[in-house]
Motif scaffolding. Sequence first.
Motif, PDB file in Angstrom:
ATOM      1  N   VAL A 176       0.855  -1.180   0.000  1.00  0.00           N
ATOM      2  CA  VAL A 176       0.000   0.000   0.000  1.00  0.00           C
ATOM      3  C   VAL A 176       0.891   1.230   0.000  1.00  0.00           C
ATOM      4  CG1 VAL A 176      -0.187  -0.115   2.517  1.00  0.00           C
ATOM      5  CG2 VAL A 176      -1.805   1.256   1.241  1.00  0.00           C
ATOM      6  N   GLU A 177       0.488   2.239  -0.764  1.00  0.00           N
ATOM      7  CA  GLU A 177       1.257   3.470  -0.859  1.00  0.00           C
ATOM      8  C   GLU A 177       0.646   4.539   0.045  1.00  0.00           C
ATOM      9  OE1 GLU A 177       3.998   3.336  -2.479  1.00  0.00           O
ATOM     10  OE2 GLU A 177       3.582   1.388  -3.421  1.00  0.00           O
ATOM     11  N   ALA A 178       1.482   5.364   0.628  1.00  0.00           N
ATOM     12  CA  ALA A 178       0.993   6.506   1.394  1.00  0.00           C
ATOM     13  C   ALA A 178       0.628   7.630   0.431  1.00  0.00           C
ATOM     14  CB  ALA A 178       2.068   6.981   2.368  1.00  0.00           C
ATOM     15  N   ASN A 179      -0.292   8.465   0.844  1.00  0.00           N
ATOM     16  CA  ASN A 179      -0.647   9.637   0.044  1.00  0.00           C
ATOM     17  C   ASN A 179       0.440  10.697   0.184  1.00  0.00           C
ATOM     18  OD1 ASN A 179      -3.144   8.557  -0.799  1.00  0.00           O
ATOM     19  ND2 ASN A 179      -4.071   9.141   1.142  1.00  0.00           N
ATOM     20  N   PRO A 180       0.675  11.483  -0.874  1.00  0.00           N
ATOM     21  CA  PRO A 180       1.773  12.464  -0.854  1.00  0.00           C
ATOM     22  C   PRO A 180       1.465  13.677   0.003  1.00  0.00           C
ATOM     23  CG  PRO A 180       0.527  12.640  -2.886  1.00  0.00           C
ATOM     24  CD  PRO A 180      -0.017  11.443  -2.168  1.00  0.00           C
ATOM     25  N   VAL A 181       2.455  14.535   0.140  1.00  0.00           N
ATOM     26  CA  VAL A 181       2.345  15.758   0.925  1.00  0.00           C
ATOM     27  C   VAL A 181       1.088  16.531   0.532  1.00  0.00           C
ATOM     28  CG1 VAL A 181       3.836  16.979  -0.735  1.00  0.00           C
ATOM     29  CG2 VAL A 181       3.531  17.901   1.560  1.00  0.00           C
ATOM     30  N   GLY A 182       0.382  17.045   1.538  1.00  0.00           N
ATOM     31  CA  GLY A 182      -0.852  17.779   1.293  1.00  0.00           C
ATOM     32  C   GLY A 182      -2.094  16.929   1.341  1.00  0.00           C
ATOM     33  N   GLN A 183      -1.921  15.603   1.406  1.00  0.00           N
ATOM     34  CA  GLN A 183      -3.060  14.694   1.476  1.00  0.00           C
ATOM     35  C   GLN A 183      -2.967  13.850   2.750  1.00  0.00           C
ATOM     36  OE1 GLN A 183      -3.861  12.448  -2.137  1.00  0.00           O
ATOM     37  NE2 GLN A 183      -2.872  14.006  -3.394  1.00  0.00           N
ATOM     38  N   TRP A 184      -4.109  13.548   3.326  1.00  0.00           N
ATOM     39  CA  TRP A 184      -4.148  12.807   4.583  1.00  0.00           C
ATOM     40  C   TRP A 184      -4.114  11.309   4.367  1.00  0.00           C
ATOM     41  CZ3 TRP A 184      -3.534  15.105   9.160  1.00  0.00           C
ATOM     42  CH2 TRP A 184      -3.770  16.482   9.253  1.00  0.00           C
ATOM     43  N   ASN A 185      -3.504  10.627   5.309  1.00  0.00           N
ATOM     44  CA  ASN A 185      -3.521   9.167   5.393  1.00  0.00           C
ATOM     45  C   ASN A 185      -4.230   8.787   6.688  1.00  0.00           C
ATOM     46  OD1 ASN A 185      -1.406   8.198   3.181  1.00  0.00           O
ATOM     47  ND2 ASN A 185      -0.542   9.993   4.197  1.00  0.00           N
ATOM     48  N   GLN A 191      -3.704  -3.470  19.413  1.00  0.00           N
ATOM     49  CA  GLN A 191      -2.879  -4.336  20.252  1.00  0.00           C
ATOM     50  C   GLN A 191      -3.759  -4.988  21.326  1.00  0.00           C
ATOM     51  OE1 GLN A 191       1.401  -3.820  21.845  1.00  0.00           O
ATOM     52  NE2 GLN A 191       0.142  -2.992  23.494  1.00  0.00           N
ATOM     53  N   GLN A 192      -3.648  -6.293  21.423  1.00  0.00           N
ATOM     54  CA  GLN A 192      -4.401  -7.012  22.448  1.00  0.00           C
ATOM     55  C   GLN A 192      -3.599  -8.236  22.890  1.00  0.00           C
ATOM     56  OE1 GLN A 192      -8.453  -8.054  21.407  1.00  0.00           O
ATOM     57  NE2 GLN A 192      -9.042  -7.982  23.560  1.00  0.00           N
ATOM     58  N   ASP A 193      -3.313  -8.259  24.169  1.00  0.00           N
ATOM     59  CA  ASP A 193      -2.545  -9.357  24.761  1.00  0.00           C
ATOM     60  C   ASP A 193      -1.227  -9.597  24.021  1.00  0.00           C
ATOM     61  OD1 ASP A 193      -4.638  -9.744  26.587  1.00  0.00           O
ATOM     62  OD2 ASP A 193      -5.684 -11.087  25.214  1.00  0.00           O
ATOM     63  N   GLY A 194      -0.610  -8.529  23.606  1.00  0.00           N
ATOM     64  CA  GLY A 194       0.692  -8.631  22.935  1.00  0.00           C
ATOM     65  C   GLY A 194       0.616  -8.874  21.445  1.00  0.00           C
ATOM     66  N   ARG A 195      -0.582  -9.121  20.934  1.00  0.00           N
ATOM     67  CA  ARG A 195      -0.745  -9.320  19.483  1.00  0.00           C
ATOM     68  C   ARG A 195      -1.001  -7.965  18.832  1.00  0.00           C
ATOM     69  NH1 ARG A 195      -3.645 -13.366  21.802  1.00  0.00           N
ATOM     70  NH2 ARG A 195      -5.621 -12.313  21.383  1.00  0.00           N
ATOM     71  N   LEU A 196      -0.224  -7.682  17.814  1.00  0.00           N
ATOM     72  CA  LEU A 196      -0.169  -6.345  17.244  1.00  0.00           C
ATOM     73  C   LEU A 196      -0.537  -6.363  15.763  1.00  0.00           C
ATOM     74  CD1 LEU A 196       0.811  -3.367  17.731  1.00  0.00           C
ATOM     75  CD2 LEU A 196       3.081  -4.147  16.994  1.00  0.00           C
ATOM     76  N   GLU A 197      -1.327  -5.353  15.346  1.00  0.00           N
ATOM     77  CA  GLU A 197      -1.661  -5.186  13.940  1.00  0.00           C
ATOM     78  C   GLU A 197      -1.546  -3.711  13.560  1.00  0.00           C
ATOM     79  OE1 GLU A 197      -5.572  -6.704  13.275  1.00  0.00           O
ATOM     80  OE2 GLU A 197      -4.971  -8.808  13.421  1.00  0.00           O
ATOM     81  N   PHE A 198      -0.947  -3.457  12.389  1.00  0.00           N
ATOM     82  CA  PHE A 198      -0.860  -2.109  11.826  1.00  0.00           C
ATOM     83  C   PHE A 198      -1.671  -2.072  10.537  1.00  0.00           C
ATOM     84  CE2 PHE A 198       3.690  -0.975  13.507  1.00  0.00           C
ATOM     85  CZ  PHE A 198       3.192  -0.927  14.792  1.00  0.00           C
ATOM     86  N   TYR A 199      -2.352  -0.950  10.300  1.00  0.00           N
ATOM     87  CA  TYR A 199      -3.100  -0.739   9.061  1.00  0.00           C
ATOM     88  C   TYR A 199      -2.753   0.637   8.495  1.00  0.00           C
ATOM     89  CZ  TYR A 199      -6.130  -4.585  10.624  1.00  0.00           C
ATOM     90  OH  TYR A 199      -6.621  -5.802  11.045  1.00  0.00           O
ATOM     91  N   LEU A 200      -2.722   0.725   7.163  1.00  0.00           N
ATOM     92  CA  LEU A 200      -2.524   1.993   6.480  1.00  0.00           C
ATOM     93  C   LEU A 200      -3.579   2.128   5.400  1.00  0.00           C
ATOM     94  CD1 LEU A 200      -1.027   4.601   5.745  1.00  0.00           C
ATOM     95  CD2 LEU A 200       0.540   3.232   4.350  1.00  0.00           C
ATOM     96  N   ASN A 201      -4.373   3.186   5.490  1.00  0.00           N
ATOM     97  CA  ASN A 201      -5.431   3.454   4.517  1.00  0.00           C
ATOM     98  C   ASN A 201      -6.292   2.222   4.245  1.00  0.00           C
ATOM     99  OD1 ASN A 201      -4.522   6.110   4.304  1.00  0.00           O
ATOM    100  ND2 ASN A 201      -3.144   5.638   2.612  1.00  0.00           N
TER     101      ASN A 201
END
Length: 257
Positions: A176-185, A191-201
Amino acid sequence: MMRSTFIVSLLFSLFLASCKTDKKTEDSAWRTKKLAAENQVHNQLLELEKEQGWELLFDGKTLDGWHLYNKADSTQYSAWEVRDGNLFCNATDESKVFGDLVTDKVYENYELVFDWQMALRGNGGVFINVQETPEYTATYQTGPEYQLLEPAHMDTKTPLKRPGCLWSLSPQINTVEANPVGQWNTAKIVQQDGRLEFYLNGKLTAKEDLTSQDWKDKIAESGFKNAPGFGKATSGKIALQNWYFEAWFRNMKIREL
């Protein structure tokens, strides 16, 4: 012949009327979307969100609930400020006190959502499970990092440093690509009981179990192998990095799980 001409004229008139109706509908929909965008409210919770346990981490007006890492008495002189309803890191002003901004509270099991954008070629991060004690001089010595990166930055091509990844430890699960300068992401950290998840857009970018042997092995093989406090905690403070680039945050909300 006249009958055929009449029918053709009638069909043509109906076609023109249909086109006008469609155009009117499209114009109305466009105006509605434009009006909604112009009047969108930020840094506020819906009643339903409140019922679900969401709380604002940033109220859009003050730095309440935050302080400068290991320099709580210097926060008001730091690069962090509220500007135009956004939490802004004025990182290019060298007269400001340098440092990362951390939450007053400690969090363990939670869902965190926030909007972010970086300056051109900007690089930053959000740290979790940060331990704030005199023993550690920086947030990254203990806290794993959600990478924030403007697409023009050279690290965009480095798998372990792409936006939304768990910096220097695991590449994006889904590209997944981040949006460029001037645009929001929009980012989400769960995190729950040490289990971790990251999401982008909206896409899952990282998934780890901080209590697993696999996690320990990754640390041992990384640049954090000589950092005795890194990645060991499953609770701690949340920190926003000041890494010399201007950064903006808004709609920061959290709910404990």
